[in-house]
Design an enzyme around this catalytic site. Structure first.
Site, mmCIF file in Angstrom:
data_model
loop_
_atom_site.group_PDB
_atom_site.id
_atom_site.type_symbol
_atom_site.label_atom_id
_atom_site.label_comp_id
_atom_site.label_asym_id
_atom_site.label_seq_id
_atom_site.Cartn_x
_atom_site.Cartn_y
_atom_site.Cartn_z
ATOM 1 N N GLY A 52 29.724 89.584 91.126
ATOM 2 C CA GLY A 52 30.633 90.147 90.101
ATOM 3 C C GLY A 52 29.688 89.078 88.806
ATOM 4 O O GLY A 52 28.365 89.318 88.780
ATOM 5 N N SER A 53 30.331 89.013 87.705
ATOM 6 C CA SER A 53 29.764 89.215 86.410
ATOM 7 C C SER A 53 28.879 86.932 85.846
ATOM 8 O O SER A 53 29.460 86.082 87.120
ATOM 9 C CB SER A 53 30.481 88.559 85.344
ATOM 10 O OG SER A 53 32.220 87.079 85.058
ATOM 11 N N THR A 54 28.088 86.741 85.219
ATOM 12 C CA THR A 54 27.509 85.321 84.984
ATOM 13 C C THR A 54 28.625 84.620 85.255
ATOM 14 O O THR A 54 27.707 83.352 85.470
ATOM 15 C CB THR A 54 25.586 85.919 83.896
ATOM 16 O OG1 THR A 54 25.283 86.760 84.998
ATOM 17 C CG2 THR A 54 25.260 84.732 84.283
ATOM 18 N N GLU A 55 29.273 84.876 84.181
ATOM 19 C CA GLU A 55 30.340 84.079 83.374
ATOM 20 C C GLU A 55 31.207 83.378 84.076
ATOM 21 O O GLU A 55 31.323 82.093 84.981
ATOM 22 C CB GLU A 55 31.130 84.827 82.578
ATOM 23 C CG GLU A 55 30.677 85.017 81.394
ATOM 24 C CD GLU A 55 29.585 85.915 81.407
ATOM 25 O OE1 GLU A 55 28.349 86.198 80.081
ATOM 26 O OE2 GLU A 55 29.762 86.877 82.374
ATOM 27 N N CYS A 99 25.035 96.403 88.909
ATOM 28 C CA CYS A 99 24.545 95.498 88.484
ATOM 29 C C CYS A 99 23.349 95.188 88.423
ATOM 30 O O CYS A 99 22.716 94.769 87.649
ATOM 31 C CB CYS A 99 25.246 93.865 89.093
ATOM 32 S SG CYS A 99 24.839 94.348 90.960
ATOM 33 N N GLU A 104 25.832 86.855 93.400
ATOM 34 C CA GLU A 104 25.066 87.942 92.941
ATOM 35 C C GLU A 104 25.380 88.325 91.688
ATOM 36 O O GLU A 104 26.606 88.720 91.665
ATOM 37 C CB GLU A 104 24.802 88.890 94.392
ATOM 38 C CG GLU A 104 23.806 90.226 93.971
ATOM 39 C CD GLU A 104 24.585 91.428 93.297
ATOM 40 O OE1 GLU A 104 24.063 91.526 91.852
ATOM 41 O OE2 GLU A 104 25.556 91.810 94.231
ATOM 42 N N GLY A 113 30.321 83.332 87.478
ATOM 43 C CA GLY A 113 29.178 82.508 88.488
ATOM 44 C C GLY A 113 29.598 81.308 88.002
ATOM 45 O O GLY A 113 28.979 80.172 88.885
ATOM 46 N N GLU A 129 24.670 92.680 79.769
ATOM 47 C CA GLU A 129 24.715 93.603 80.142
ATOM 48 C C GLU A 129 26.008 94.839 79.453
ATOM 49 O O GLU A 129 27.380 94.145 79.635
ATOM 50 C CB GLU A 129 25.195 93.131 81.281
ATOM 51 C CG GLU A 129 25.954 94.214 82.663
ATOM 52 C CD GLU A 129 25.574 93.200 84.608
ATOM 53 O OE1 GLU A 129 25.834 94.522 85.281
ATOM 54 O OE2 GLU A 129 26.742 92.084 83.622
ATOM 55 N N LYS A 166 38.498 88.300 99.241
ATOM 56 C CA LYS A 166 39.376 88.567 97.757
ATOM 57 C C LYS A 166 38.546 89.679 97.554
ATOM 58 O O LYS A 166 37.783 89.785 96.439
ATOM 59 C CB LYS A 166 39.892 87.575 97.090
ATOM 60 C CG LYS A 166 40.783 88.066 96.109
ATOM 61 C CD LYS A 166 41.170 87.314 94.581
ATOM 62 C CE LYS A 166 40.180 87.964 93.899
ATOM 63 N NZ LYS A 166 40.682 89.331 93.317
#
Length: 474
Positions: free
Chosen positions: A232-235, A288, A254, A237, A385, A180
């Site tokens: 993508g973002s840590t949130e 990133c 990542e 993730g 970030e 996706k």
């Protein structure tokens, strides 16, 4: 300073359809969800209407991938390699088309998509094609087996390159893929689907499903997906990690970063300035592993900042398709709002803001290259970030203090060290909690080299021999 005449790349090499479907089982099909539009961030013009994949569409894609897995995984590695080599060569043949389309859909300068992104994409497919018949020698056991169906969700900052990072090792190992792309940048993934068909890749080996977060969530949660890979973002993730917890799915993440670029007093200042500029202003800071925190030794702070400001005054912001452009458009209105919010917070918290004189186009999403000085460790611009062309400058006196400040972050994706002493580079690299440490350079990528992070920057490695492990039963 020289005046530059515009040198725009032609859009005629790209043919953008009015609408795009999903790529499932080797053909384009309609999605069941409400279509959405992808826009050019430099002009805000609508480029195309894109299908949205529902959970039923994702199920169709996973079933197509499962069916193809029997054929693909049973194929000798040398045969799989031929397909990967073929894809790599087609990418090279269509490099100009891919680069222009990436810049139109993403907003990044054509110089970067042409000279960095697309060559690296081809290089990754060439590299992993070479591994396809050598997996038993990769160090993961005598007879490593593919996992099955890989569900992959990629971001908007390097749409085609992140696709290559995910798909190339998965296919080399004998897995099939449901990928996706990001909602704002689907076009090069859909062109890659055409390349798969052009390469006669067996139907169902690669499937592309477009949509927003709900589509990605359906891919991650599908019970017949064996492996999830996310950048993508840590949130997000964290949400994915919770979703796959307790299942048999293998997971690599990542995520975000807040990298320190550390300049010592013995560094070559002009070289370091180029590294700092490349570290944070490459791809508008949509990286990133961007060097968004500059840690400079106190004794050379004034000299370095003067040189850095002179250099920033020469950067050209504008049309991403102009070959002279250094700073392109911010990818979306949403991302621009986040950059503005955090930058305003930086000023409110007491840091001093500076940007070179910079005319921003009236249309599109733009933000000037920005430096903050007088930044404290507690400031949000030093901790969060920003994912934009914003640099926070802090100082240090000793190597130990530099390490302490560099590691004072929940992230651990990358770092840079600038010094003429090899022993100091090794001393620092041993103590920095970062997955990648660059020495007297920054943002250097190679398909043979692993990439990944510690702490809230995720886990697992992509690239190199290490990148095979995530796609093998070992």
């Amino acid at each position: 300073m020289f005046e530059y005449a515009p040198a725009p790349e032609s859009r005629d090499v790209v043919s953008i359809r009015p609408s795009y479907g999903l790529f499932i089982g080797g053909e384009f099909v309609e999605g069941g969800g409400t279509p959405f539009k992808t826009v050019n961030p430099a002009t805000e013009e609508t480029l195309a209407e894109i299908s949205t994949a529902t959970s039923d569409d994702v199920d169709r894609a996973v079933r197509a991938a499962r069916k193809a897995f029997g054929v693909w995984s049973a194929m000798p590695g040398a045969e799989r390699a031929k397909y990967l080599f073929r894809i790599a060569r087609i990418i090279q043949e269509r490099a100009r088309e891919l680069a222009v389309l990436e810049s139109i859909d993403n907003g990044k300068p054509i110089r970067e998509s042409r000279d960095v992104d697309v060559p690296l994409v081809a290089a990754h497919f060439f590299y992993y094609a070479g591994w396809a018949d050598k997996l038993e020698y990769a160090g993961f056991g005598a007879a490593p087996r593919p996992l099955g169906v890989a569900g992959q969700v990629i971001p908007w900052n390097f749409p085609l390159l992140m696709l290559a990072w995910k798909i190339a090792p998965a296919l080399a190992c004998g897995n099939t893929v449901v990928l996706k792309p990001a909602e704002t940048t689907p076009l090069t993934a859909l062109l890659f689907a055409e390349i798969c068909a052009q390469a006669d890749l067996p139907p169902g080996v690669v499937n592309i499903v477009t949509g927003a977060g709900e589509t990605g969530a359906a891919v991650v949660a599908h019970p017949d997906v064996d492996k999830v890979a996310f950048t993508g973002s840590t949130e997000v993730g964290r949400i994915i990690a919770r979703t796959v917890a307790g299942t048999r799915k293998k997971l690599t993440l990542e995520l975000g970063g807040k990298a320190a670029n550390i300049v010592f007093d013995d560094a070559a200042i002009d070289q370091a300035v180029e590294g700092v500029v490349n570290g944070i202003f490459f791809n508008q800071g949509h990286v990133c592993c961007a060097g968004s925190r500059l840690l400079v030794q106190e004794s050379v702070q004034d000299e370095l900042l003067s040189a850095l400001k002179r250099r920033l005054a020469t950067l050209r912001l504008g049309d991403p398709l102009d070959k002279n452009t250094d700073i392109g458009a911010i990818n979306s209105a949403e991302q621009l709002a986040k950059i503005r919010e955090l930058s305003d917070l930086g000023e409110a918290e007491g840091a001093q803001r500076w940007s070179p004189p910079c005319d921003l186009p009236a249309q599109g999403f733009w933000f000037p290259p920005t430096i903050f000085t007088g930044v404290a460790q507690s400031h949000r611009i030093a901790r969060e970030e920003i994912f934009g062309p914003v640099l926070s400058v802090l100082t240090f006196r000793t190597p130990a203090e530099a390490v302490e400040k560099a590691n004072n972050t929940p992230y651990g994706l990358s770092a840079g060290v600038w010094t003429e002493k090899g022993s100091r580079i090794l001393w620092m690299a041993d103590r920095l909690r970062a997955g990648v440490v660059w020495a007297n350079t920054f943002n250097k990528f190679d398909p043979t080299s692993p990439f990944g992070g510690y702490k809230e920057s995720g886990y697992g490695r992509e690239g190199g021999r290490h990148g095979l492990e995530a796609y093998l039963e070992v």
